[in-house]
Design an enzyme around this catalytic site. Structure first.
Site, PDB file in Angstrom:
ATOM      1  N   GLU A  32       0.829  -1.204   0.000  1.00  0.00           N
ATOM      2  CA  GLU A  32       0.000   0.000   0.000  1.00  0.00           C
ATOM      3  C   GLU A  32       0.869   1.263   0.000  1.00  0.00           C
ATOM      4  OE1 GLU A  32      -4.219  -0.537   1.084  1.00  0.00           O
ATOM      5  OE2 GLU A  32      -3.305  -1.003   3.028  1.00  0.00           O
ATOM      6  N   GLU A  38      -4.658  -8.779   2.975  1.00  0.00           N
ATOM      7  CA  GLU A  38      -5.674  -8.440   3.968  1.00  0.00           C
ATOM      8  C   GLU A  38      -6.890  -9.356   3.943  1.00  0.00           C
ATOM      9  OE1 GLU A  38      -3.096  -4.839   3.695  1.00  0.00           O
ATOM     10  OE2 GLU A  38      -3.881  -6.316   2.280  1.00  0.00           O
TER      11      GLU A  38
END
Length: 266
Positions: free
Chosen positions: A120, A140
């Site tokens: 990210e 995730e």
């Protein structure tokens, strides 16, 4: 020059090098690291002698994402860091380049793990170099979590949507070669040389006119979601003033005189 126990700051000429420094945890994000990162971005923005930034990790890893112990409320050591976060609840998003875009070019030098929050943060950088054994991915969903650092928005704008959705929905790891093939990174280099290549790219940027470099970067991001007509108008508004700078005149003069230009941000 700032830094914390989990984030080191060094100068390499006109390049500011920010190193995620928690190798025992594969540089998993911690509050001291996030505070140090944010302060590093601010330092780069405010110091006109800094012309580029390199972001890397210590100990053969880039970043393994959020420390899940920290996410559960443990391990967020340091009252001074908790006070910083309380004073600016958006600080961690700025640190991760979700809510902040440095005006100087940011080059990522990746070795080893660059997963979850590491991937990210990577999406907030401008140029990306990785060692051939580096690993990428957004894990995730495998943990029942959401990649809330910006990936459901940014990734599909940076790589083809089919690849973005596969990465987001499978939570599987990607090799450096595969990451390069889908366009997530730009360079794959021998292991242990990512920082060297990133610094070489930074040197090329540092040799260019800093006002021009910053205006070009700003224009690329400003116009990304505009119509072509609006984007071209915006480009002129950004670009024309650069031609009136002393640096632009110095660039032309140095070319004519066959010497390296001396830019003064003027």
């Amino acid at each position: 020059m700032g830094g914390t126990e989990h984030l080191t700051v060094q100068r390499e000429g006109a390049t500011l090098v920010l190193t995620l420094n928690r190798p025992e945890a594969k540089n998993a994000l911690s509050l001291p690291m996030l505070v140090g990162l944010y302060d590093g971005w601010v330092e780069a923005d405010e110091d006109d002698t800094v012309r580029s930034v390199v972001l890397t990790g210590a100990g053969g890893a880039f970043c393994a994402g959020m420390d899940l112990k920290a996410l559960s409320g443990k391990g967020m050591e340091g009252q001074q860091y908790r006070d910083r976060l309380k004073a600016d609840p958006d600080l961690h998003w700025k640190a991760m380049l979700r809510h902040h875009r440095p005006r100087k070019p940011v080059i990522a030098a990746v070795e080893g793990h660059c997963v979850a929050g590491g991937t990210e943060i990577l999406q907030g950088t401008d140029i990306r170099v990785a060692g051939e054994s580096a690993t990428f991915g957004l894990f995730e969903v495998k943990r029942g979590l959401f990649p809330i650092g910006g990936s459901t928005v940014r990734l599909q704008r940076q790589i083809p949507r089919t690849h973005a959705l596969e990465m987001l929905l499978t939570g599987r790891p990607y090799t450096a070669d595969e990451a390069a093939r889908i366009g997530l990174i730009g360079h794959v280099v021998p292991d242990g040389t990512a920082l060297e290549r990133a610094l070489a790219i930074a040197e090329q940027i540092n040799a260019c006119g800093p006002l021009a470099v910053e205006a070009v970067k700003a224009s690329v991001y400003e116009t990304a979601e505009m119509t072509e007509a609006d984007a071209l108008k915006s480009e002129l508004e950004r670009g024309w003033p650069i031609f009136d700078t002393a640096d632009a005149k110095e660039g032309a003069r140095a070319f004519a005189e066959k010497r390296p230009p001396v830019y003064r941000r003027a």
